[in-house]
Design a protein around this motif. Structure first.
Motif, mmCIF file in Angstrom:
data_model
loop_
_atom_site.group_PDB
_atom_site.id
_atom_site.type_symbol
_atom_site.label_atom_id
_atom_site.label_comp_id
_atom_site.label_asym_id
_atom_site.label_seq_id
_atom_site.Cartn_x
_atom_site.Cartn_y
_atom_site.Cartn_z
ATOM 1 N N GLY A 205 0.830 -1.207 0.000
ATOM 2 C CA GLY A 205 0.000 0.000 0.000
ATOM 3 C C GLY A 205 0.864 1.256 0.000
ATOM 4 N N ASP A 206 1.951 1.224 0.783
ATOM 5 C CA ASP A 206 2.872 2.367 0.799
ATOM 6 C C ASP A 206 3.517 2.579 -0.560
ATOM 7 O OD1 ASP A 206 2.318 2.922 3.372
ATOM 8 O OD2 ASP A 206 4.209 2.148 4.209
ATOM 9 N N LEU A 207 3.878 1.468 -1.212
ATOM 10 C CA LEU A 207 4.499 1.581 -2.536
ATOM 11 C C LEU A 207 3.542 2.265 -3.508
ATOM 12 C CD1 LEU A 207 6.232 -1.898 -3.071
ATOM 13 C CD2 LEU A 207 7.228 0.238 -2.239
ATOM 14 N N VAL A 208 2.266 1.892 -3.431
ATOM 15 C CA VAL A 208 1.271 2.507 -4.318
ATOM 16 C C VAL A 208 1.136 3.995 -4.000
ATOM 17 C CG1 VAL A 208 -1.154 2.508 -5.010
ATOM 18 C CG2 VAL A 208 0.016 0.339 -4.607
ATOM 19 N N THR A 209 1.082 4.306 -2.714
ATOM 20 C CA THR A 209 0.949 5.706 -2.312
ATOM 21 C C THR A 209 2.120 6.537 -2.838
ATOM 22 O OG1 THR A 209 -0.124 4.913 -0.310
ATOM 23 C CG2 THR A 209 0.567 7.210 -0.323
ATOM 24 N N ASP A 210 3.344 6.003 -2.682
ATOM 25 C CA ASP A 210 4.528 6.728 -3.182
ATOM 26 C C ASP A 210 4.466 6.907 -4.691
ATOM 27 O OD1 ASP A 210 5.387 6.741 -0.613
ATOM 28 O OD2 ASP A 210 6.920 5.187 -0.867
ATOM 29 N N HIS A 250 4.881 1.153 -13.694
ATOM 30 C CA HIS A 250 4.515 0.880 -15.086
ATOM 31 C C HIS A 250 3.009 0.760 -15.255
ATOM 32 C CE1 HIS A 250 8.192 0.656 -17.311
ATOM 33 N NE2 HIS A 250 8.767 -0.047 -16.351
ATOM 34 N N LEU A 251 2.357 0.079 -14.317
ATOM 35 C CA LEU A 251 0.901 -0.100 -14.432
ATOM 36 C C LEU A 251 0.188 1.246 -14.324
ATOM 37 C CD1 LEU A 251 0.301 -3.347 -12.349
ATOM 38 C CD2 LEU A 251 0.119 -3.064 -14.828
ATOM 39 N N LEU A 252 0.638 2.077 -13.371
ATOM 40 C CA LEU A 252 -0.020 3.377 -13.190
ATOM 41 C C LEU A 252 0.252 4.301 -14.363
ATOM 42 C CD1 LEU A 252 0.544 4.061 -9.378
ATOM 43 C CD2 LEU A 252 -1.595 3.495 -10.538
ATOM 44 N N GLU A 253 1.493 4.274 -14.862
ATOM 45 C CA GLU A 253 1.819 5.111 -16.024
ATOM 46 C C GLU A 253 0.953 4.732 -17.226
ATOM 47 O OE1 GLU A 253 6.035 5.058 -16.904
ATOM 48 O OE2 GLU A 253 6.392 5.930 -14.920
ATOM 49 N N ASN A 254 0.829 3.433 -17.456
ATOM 50 C CA ASN A 254 -0.015 2.980 -18.561
ATOM 51 C C ASN A 254 -1.450 3.438 -18.365
ATOM 52 O OD1 ASN A 254 1.972 1.724 -19.962
ATOM 53 N ND2 ASN A 254 1.407 -0.362 -19.391
ATOM 54 N N ALA A 255 -1.964 3.245 -17.142
ATOM 55 C CA ALA A 255 -3.357 3.622 -16.873
ATOM 56 C C ALA A 255 -3.542 5.112 -17.129
ATOM 57 C CB ALA A 255 -3.721 3.266 -15.436
ATOM 58 N N MET A 256 -2.589 5.902 -16.638
ATOM 59 C CA MET A 256 -2.700 7.346 -16.802
ATOM 60 C C MET A 256 -2.656 7.717 -18.280
ATOM 61 S SD MET A 256 -0.375 10.207 -15.000
ATOM 62 C CE MET A 256 0.973 10.050 -16.133
ATOM 63 N N PRO A 260 -8.759 8.814 -20.619
ATOM 64 C CA PRO A 260 -9.056 10.147 -21.159
ATOM 65 C C PRO A 260 -9.169 11.158 -20.019
ATOM 66 C CG PRO A 260 -10.874 8.588 -21.554
ATOM 67 C CD PRO A 260 -9.866 7.875 -20.747
ATOM 68 N N GLY A 261 -8.961 12.437 -20.332
ATOM 69 C CA GLY A 261 -9.070 13.481 -19.313
ATOM 70 C C GLY A 261 -10.392 13.366 -18.565
ATOM 71 N N GLY A 262 -10.351 13.554 -17.252
ATOM 72 C CA GLY A 262 -11.567 13.447 -16.454
ATOM 73 C C GLY A 262 -11.928 12.018 -16.089
ATOM 74 N N GLY A 263 -11.121 11.064 -16.503
ATOM 75 C CA GLY A 263 -11.405 9.655 -16.223
ATOM 76 C C GLY A 263 -11.004 9.234 -14.815
ATOM 77 N N THR A 264 -11.084 7.925 -14.592
ATOM 78 C CA THR A 264 -10.795 7.402 -13.265
ATOM 79 C C THR A 264 -9.831 6.223 -13.333
ATOM 80 O OG1 THR A 264 -13.088 7.907 -12.713
ATOM 81 C CG2 THR A 264 -11.869 6.573 -11.126
ATOM 82 N N ILE A 265 -8.906 6.188 -12.367
ATOM 83 C CA ILE A 265 -8.020 5.032 -12.215
ATOM 84 C C ILE A 265 -8.339 4.398 -10.873
ATOM 85 C CG2 ILE A 265 -5.625 4.293 -11.892
ATOM 86 C CD1 ILE A 265 -4.753 6.567 -13.676
#
Ligand SMILES: Nc1ncnc2c1ncn2[C@@H]1O[C@H](COP(=O)(O)OP(=O)(O)O)[C@@H](O)[C@H]1O
Ligand SMILES: [Mg+2]
Length: 353
Positions: A205-210, A250-256, A260-265
């Motif tokens: 969880g900390d890794l995700v937060t960072d 990598h997963l978060l970068e891809n998701a971002m 599209p703008g205004g979307g949700t991850i």
């Protein structure tokens, strides 16, 4: 139905023996009854019998030898054929298959196993070749750009500002190149099992937060909201924190990149049974076409090979899969119309840590 080699040989051998025994018994019967009819003296009879028996032994041995020779050579002929064909297959001719006369179960099984092995080898070699070609291509593009910029800059005297500009953009290319080589090294070393995990008790969880903190500005700029659902049990898991952080990045970068703008991850952490953690990252936005899904985790695979919308060289998900495999887990993707694109990575831990 293929004949069984063992049954065929046993039957042929028994048949030969039966014929031999029949002939021997016949010869013996014939000479014995002749001797009785003609009331030959016991001494002469004994001499005759010895002669007949000796002839039976000699002829029988010779016949058995010939028969056995014939049967065994017919039994091992496919082995010689398979050996000869397999000897001819090399790295460059892995597309060849064995076509030996395998008309018995045992050899048919052997040939099938060897052919399946050849198929796997061929696929592995093809993947290696593709990887090498992709690497060369990925190296050439930034190097060409770098060279062009430097050549142009050297053509005439430039101002300090112009030199600075060239150096800065050169540095960017070099950074991209070193990132590429580092990712590539990690993927290939992980695939070759040359990498050992440094498992320590980690709060994922900390890794995700960072990771989210470093992306905050970009997320805010594009008005992408992030929902988190962390199952707080277990608190820490024994994983490699550095590798798992890279995987999450990598997963978060891809998701971002694909939201599209205004979307949700959405980021989820769930405990894995019997032990470990499941990391799931999903995002709104256009679905990934079904034909891409089976290939997404391959090195250099991109849904948009021309990279019209930017993006990396296509190593991110290969890295995610490699890190999952190193932990003894798997990475999965699901996407479809009306559903979020969701990446799931299972990171099991041994001994219930
Ligand atoms: N969240 C996502 N939504 C849609 N497509 C994605 C997503 N994540 C990855 N992809 C697709 O998977 C491909 C491979 O991703 P990746 O290995 O990270 O390579 P890269 O990001 O360098 O292009 C990319 O071409 C991208 O199109
Ligand atoms: Mg990526």
């Amino acid at each position: 139905v293929k004949a069984s080699l063992r049954r065929t040989l046993a039957l042929r051998f028994a048949a030969t023996m039966a014929v031999g025994l029949l002939l021997a018994t016949g010869a013996f019967y014939w000479s014995a009854s002749r001797a009785l009819q003609e009331s030959i003296s016991p001494a002469a009879l004994r001499g005759d019998l010895v002669l007949v028996l000796a002839a039976i032994v000699v002829a029988g041995t010779a016949a058995t030898l010939m028969g056995a020779w014939h049967f065994t050579s017919s039994a091992v002929r496919p082995v010689a054929e398979i050996t000869a064909q397999a000897t001819g297959i090399e790295a460059g001719t892995l597309d060849q298959r064995l076509v030996a006369h395998a008309d018995t179960e045992e050899y048919a099984g052997l040939v099938a196993v060897l052919n399946r092995m050849l198929e796997r080898l061929e696929r592995g070699f093809a993947a290696q070749r593709r990887l090498t070609a992709d690497v060369s291509h990925e190296l050439r593009t930034p190097l060409t750009a770098l060279r062009g910029e430097i050549e142009v800059a050297l053509r005439a005297p430039r101002s300090q500002r112009e030199y600075e500009h060239v150096l800065r953009s050169g540095l960017e290319e070099i950074e991209r190149l070193s990132e590429l080589s580092e990712d590539l090294l990690l993927v290939t070393r992980a695939e070759a099992r040359l990498l050992s995990l440094q498992r320590v008790a980690t709060d994922v969880g900390d890794l995700v937060t960072d990771a989210l903190a470093t992306l905050r500005k970009q997320l805010e700029e594009r008005e992408i909201s992030v929902t988190r659902s962390f199952d707080r049990d277990p608190e820490t898991v024994a994983v490699d924190p550095q590798l798992v952080r890279r995987m999450i990045d990598h997963l978060l970068e891809n998701a971002m990149h694909h939201t599209p703008g205004g979307g949700t991850i959405g980021v989820e952490l769930q405990p894995l049974h019997p032990a470990g953690v499941r990391v799931a990252v999903e995002n709104t936005g256009p679905a990934i076409a079904a034909e891409h899904l089976p290939h997404l985790f391959e090195p250099f695979y991109r849904t948009d090979p021309a990279r019209t919308r930017g993006g990396g060289p296509g190593l991110g998900l290969a890295l995610v899969a490699a890190i999952a495999h190193l932990h003894g887990g798997v990475a999965r993707v699901s996407s479809g119309s009306g559903r979020n694109t969701r990446f799931e990575v299972d990171l099991p831990t041994p001994h219930g840590n």
